[in-house]
Write a protein that holds these residues in place. Structure first.
Motif, PDB file in Angstrom:
ATOM      1  N   ILE A 158     -13.434  -6.393  -2.449  1.00  0.00           N
ATOM      2  CA  ILE A 158     -12.298  -5.668  -3.024  1.00  0.00           C
ATOM      3  C   ILE A 158     -12.807  -4.652  -3.693  1.00  0.00           C
ATOM      4  O   ILE A 158     -12.773  -3.127  -3.919  1.00  0.00           O
ATOM      5  N   GLY A 218     -14.899  -1.993  -2.535  1.00  0.00           N
ATOM      6  CA  GLY A 218     -14.259  -0.615  -1.503  1.00  0.00           C
ATOM      7  C   GLY A 218     -14.323  -1.049   0.183  1.00  0.00           C
ATOM      8  O   GLY A 218     -14.685  -0.437   0.622  1.00  0.00           O
ATOM      9  N   TYR A 234     -13.046  -3.945   1.224  1.00  0.00           N
ATOM     10  CA  TYR A 234     -11.388  -4.066   1.522  1.00  0.00           C
ATOM     11  C   TYR A 234     -10.661  -2.638   1.632  1.00  0.00           C
ATOM     12  O   TYR A 234     -10.139  -2.882   2.865  1.00  0.00           O
ATOM     13  N   TYR A 235     -11.371  -1.552   1.515  1.00  0.00           N
ATOM     14  CA  TYR A 235     -10.450  -0.552   1.547  1.00  0.00           C
ATOM     15  C   TYR A 235     -10.638   0.372   3.468  1.00  0.00           C
ATOM     16  O   TYR A 235      -9.678   1.354   3.065  1.00  0.00           O
ATOM     17  N   ARG A 236     -11.680   0.088   3.346  1.00  0.00           N
ATOM     18  CA  ARG A 236     -12.166   1.149   4.507  1.00  0.00           C
ATOM     19  C   ARG A 236     -11.916   0.620   5.387  1.00  0.00           C
ATOM     20  O   ARG A 236     -11.771   1.168   6.919  1.00  0.00           O
ATOM     21  N   ILE A 239      -7.011  -2.826   7.710  1.00  0.00           N
ATOM     22  CA  ILE A 239      -6.052  -3.067   5.997  1.00  0.00           C
ATOM     23  C   ILE A 239      -5.000  -1.426   5.493  1.00  0.00           C
ATOM     24  O   ILE A 239      -4.358  -2.320   4.890  1.00  0.00           O
ATOM     25  N   ARG A 240      -5.840  -1.227   5.846  1.00  0.00           N
ATOM     26  CA  ARG A 240      -4.286   0.372   5.544  1.00  0.00           C
ATOM     27  C   ARG A 240      -3.583   0.408   6.311  1.00  0.00           C
ATOM     28  O   ARG A 240      -2.196   1.123   6.077  1.00  0.00           O
ATOM     29  N   PHE A 267      -1.272  -2.100   4.835  1.00  0.00           N
ATOM     30  CA  PHE A 267      -0.211  -1.422   3.683  1.00  0.00           C
ATOM     31  C   PHE A 267       0.384  -0.552   3.942  1.00  0.00           C
ATOM     32  O   PHE A 267       1.254  -0.473   3.038  1.00  0.00           O
TER      33      PHE A 267
END
Length: 69
Positions: free
Chosen positions: A9, A12, A14-16, A20-21, A24
């Motif tokens: 997390i 970074g 996790y957000y790539r 997940i994106r 979310f």
């Protein structure tokens, strides 16, 4: 930004991830839509509505629609 590879997390990674994106974004839009529906339906109440229900005593708190938030 912390680039610790043991914490995905903070690093970074996790957000790539596109899954997940997408999840979310979908959950955010669904939550926003549900809040808008709730606000739209709650404005139609002119009288008192039940704000709290207890299984032992039944309805124990009445109020106006804007007090539900």
């Amino acid at each position: 930004m912390n680039t610790n590879p043991l914490n995905p997390i903070l690093s970074g990674f996790y957000y790539r991830d596109s899954l997940i994106r997408i999840n979310f974004l979908f959950s955010f839009l669904a939550n926003l839509g549900l809040w808008l529906i709730l606000i739209g339906q709650a404005k139609n109440f002119d009288e008192l509505i039940s704000l709290h229900y207890n299984i032992y005593f039944g309805i124990d708190l009445l109020g106006y629609w804007y007090q539900i938030f």
